[in-house]
Motif scaffolding. Structure first.
Motif, short mmCIF file in Angstrom:
data_model
loop_
_atom_site.label_atom_id
_atom_site.label_comp_id
_atom_site.label_asym_id
_atom_site.label_seq_id
_atom_site.Cartn_x
_atom_site.Cartn_y
_atom_site.Cartn_z
N GLY A 211 0.80 -1.22 0.00
CA GLY A 211 0.00 0.00 0.00
C GLY A 211 0.83 1.27 0.00
N LEU A 212 0.14 2.38 -0.32
CA LEU A 212 0.79 3.69 -0.42
C LEU A 212 1.42 4.11 0.90
N GLY A 213 0.71 3.87 2.01
CA GLY A 213 1.25 4.28 3.31
C GLY A 213 2.56 3.57 3.59
N LEU B 76 4.31 12.71 -4.66
CA LEU B 76 3.71 12.86 -5.99
C LEU B 76 3.39 11.47 -6.53
N LEU B 77 2.14 11.18 -6.75
CA LEU B 77 1.75 9.89 -7.32
C LEU B 77 1.77 10.04 -8.84
N ALA B 78 2.61 9.24 -9.47
CA ALA B 78 2.92 9.46 -10.88
C ALA B 78 1.74 9.20 -11.81
N ASP B 79 0.73 8.48 -11.32
CA ASP B 79 -0.41 8.24 -12.23
C ASP B 79 -1.39 9.42 -12.25
N ASP B 80 -1.21 10.39 -11.39
CA ASP B 80 -1.92 11.66 -11.54
C ASP B 80 -0.95 12.65 -12.18
N VAL B 81 -1.19 13.02 -13.42
CA VAL B 81 -0.34 14.00 -14.10
C VAL B 81 -1.09 15.33 -14.06
N SER C 26 -13.05 5.58 -5.78
CA SER C 26 -11.70 5.52 -6.34
C SER C 26 -10.72 6.45 -5.63
N TYR C 27 -11.20 7.20 -4.64
CA TYR C 27 -10.37 8.27 -4.05
C TYR C 27 -10.45 8.28 -2.53
N GLY C 28 -9.44 8.93 -1.92
CA GLY C 28 -9.62 9.40 -0.55
C GLY C 28 -10.56 10.60 -0.62
N ILE C 29 -11.58 10.61 0.23
CA ILE C 29 -12.58 11.69 0.19
C ILE C 29 -12.55 12.46 1.51
N VAL D 163 -11.72 9.73 4.41
CA VAL D 163 -11.99 8.30 4.37
C VAL D 163 -11.56 7.76 3.01
N GLU D 164 -10.98 6.55 3.03
CA GLU D 164 -10.43 5.97 1.81
C GLU D 164 -11.51 5.24 1.01
N LYS D 165 -11.70 5.67 -0.22
CA LYS D 165 -12.55 4.99 -1.20
C LYS D 165 -13.94 4.60 -0.69
N PRO D 166 -14.69 5.58 -0.17
CA PRO D 166 -16.04 5.25 0.32
C PRO D 166 -17.02 5.07 -0.84
N GLY E 204 -12.30 14.76 -3.81
CA GLY E 204 -11.35 13.65 -3.82
C GLY E 204 -9.92 14.15 -3.70
N VAL E 205 -9.10 13.39 -3.00
CA VAL E 205 -7.68 13.72 -2.88
C VAL E 205 -7.00 13.27 -4.17
N ILE E 206 -6.24 14.18 -4.76
CA ILE E 206 -5.48 13.91 -5.97
C ILE E 206 -4.04 13.62 -5.54
N GLY E 207 -3.28 12.94 -6.35
CA GLY E 207 -1.99 12.44 -5.89
C GLY E 207 -0.88 13.45 -5.70
N ARG E 208 -1.12 14.51 -4.95
CA ARG E 208 -0.09 15.47 -4.55
C ARG E 208 -0.33 15.81 -3.08
N TYR E 209 0.69 15.58 -2.27
CA TYR E 209 0.57 15.81 -0.83
C TYR E 209 1.80 16.57 -0.36
N LEU E 210 1.60 17.50 0.57
CA LEU E 210 2.71 18.13 1.27
C LEU E 210 2.52 17.69 2.72
N ILE F 86 -1.82 -0.80 3.81
CA ILE F 86 -1.49 0.28 4.74
C ILE F 86 -1.81 1.59 4.01
N GLN F 87 -2.82 2.29 4.48
CA GLN F 87 -3.36 3.43 3.74
C GLN F 87 -2.84 4.75 4.28
N LEU F 88 -2.28 5.57 3.40
CA LEU F 88 -1.89 6.93 3.77
C LEU F 88 -3.10 7.67 4.36
N THR F 89 -4.26 7.46 3.75
CA THR F 89 -5.48 8.14 4.21
C THR F 89 -5.74 7.88 5.71
N ASP F 90 -5.51 6.65 6.17
CA ASP F 90 -5.76 6.34 7.59
C ASP F 90 -4.79 7.10 8.49
#
Ligand code: G1P
Length: 193
Positions: A32-34, A52-57, A92-95, A108-111, A121-127, A147-151
Motif C-alpha cells: 500500500g501507499l502508506g 507525488l503519485l505518478a499516475d496523476d499528471v 476511487s479516491y480518498g474523500i 476516508v479511503e474509497k467510500p 477527492g484527494v489527488i496524488g499530490r501531498y505536502l 497500509i493506507q496513507l489516508t488512515d
C-alpha cells in the motif's frame, strides 16, 4: 558530444538540475501507499516533504507542488490537493470533508457514494509533515488490506491542521487508459513537430 548532438546532450544533462540528487528505495512487498511512504522515512528525516503519485499528471504553469508549498508556508501544517470528483467515483479516491476554512475535518479511503462525506477527492499530490511517519508506523491494514496513507492522515488531523487545497491546472488520471491517452495527446500537441 563528439558528433555534435549538443541539443540531445543538453536534454539529458538537464533532466537532473544542478544541486539535485536522486535516491531510490524499493518497497519489498505491495503493502500500500502508506507503507511505500514509510519506506522512504530514512531519506526524508525531520523535514516536511512532498508526495507525488505518478499516475496523476497535472499540467499547470505553476507546478501543483509549488502551490501546496505556498499553502504550507501559511499554515505550517500538511496540505492535500483536492478536486471535485463525480459522485459515482468516490470509491476511487480518498474523500475529505472540510470546515469553512478548508481545514480537513474527516478523510476516508474509497467510500461508496452513499457513505462519502463529500465529493472532494484527494489527488496524488501531498505536502506532509514528518509527523505522518509515526502514524504510518502504527497502522493496521485498512481498505483493500493495504497500509493506507489516508488512515494516517485521519490520525494526523487530530494533532495538526491539515488543509485541502484546490489547485490550478488540468489533471489527467493516467491510472485509466483513457486518461493516459488523453495526457499523451495533449502533451504531444504542445510540441511543434
Ligand atoms: C491513492 C490514494 C487515494 C487518492 C488517490 C489519488 O489511491 O490511496 O486516497 O485519492 O491515490 O490518485 P490509488 O489511486 O493508488 O488507488
Amino acid at each position: 558530444k563528439q558528433r555534435g548532438k549538443l541539443r540531445q546532450l543538453d536534454m539529458i544533462t538537464q533532466l537532473v538540475p544542478e544541486g539535485v540528487s536522486i535516491s531510490y528505495v524499493r518497497q519489498a512487498a505491495p503493502k500500500g501507499l502508506g507503507d511505500a511512504i514509510l519506506c522512504a522515512r530514512h531519506l526524508v528525516g525531520e523535514e516536511p516533504f512532498a508526495v507525488l503519485l505518478a499516475d496523476d499528471v497535472i499540467r499547470s504553469t505553476r507546478p501543483c507542488v509549488a502551490q501546496l508549498i505556498e499553502v504550507y508556508q501559511r499554515t505550517s501544517g500538511s496540505v492535500l490537493a483536492v478536486e471535485a470528483v463525480p459522485v459515482e467515483k468516490t470509491s476511487s479516491y480518498g474523500i475529505v470533508s472540510l470546515d469553512s476554512q478548508r481545514r480537513v475535518s474527516s478523510i476516508v479511503e474509497k467510500p461508496a457514494p452513499q457513505l462519502a462525506p463529500s465529493n472532494l477527492g484527494v489527488i496524488g499530490r501531498y505536502l506532509l509533515t514528518p509527523r505522518i511517519f509515526d502514524f504510518l508506523a502504527g497502522l493496521q491494514p485498512g481498505a483493500g488490506g493495504e497500509i493506507q496513507l489516508t488512515d494516517a492522515i485521519a490520525e494526523l488531523l487530530l494533532v495538526e491542521t491539515v488543509t485541502a487545497s484546490a489547485f490550478e491546472g488540468q489533471r489527467y488520471d493516467c491510472g485509466s487508459q483513457a486518461g493516459w491517452l488523453q495526457a499523451t495527446l495533449d502533451y504531444a500537441l504542445l510540441r511543434p513537430e
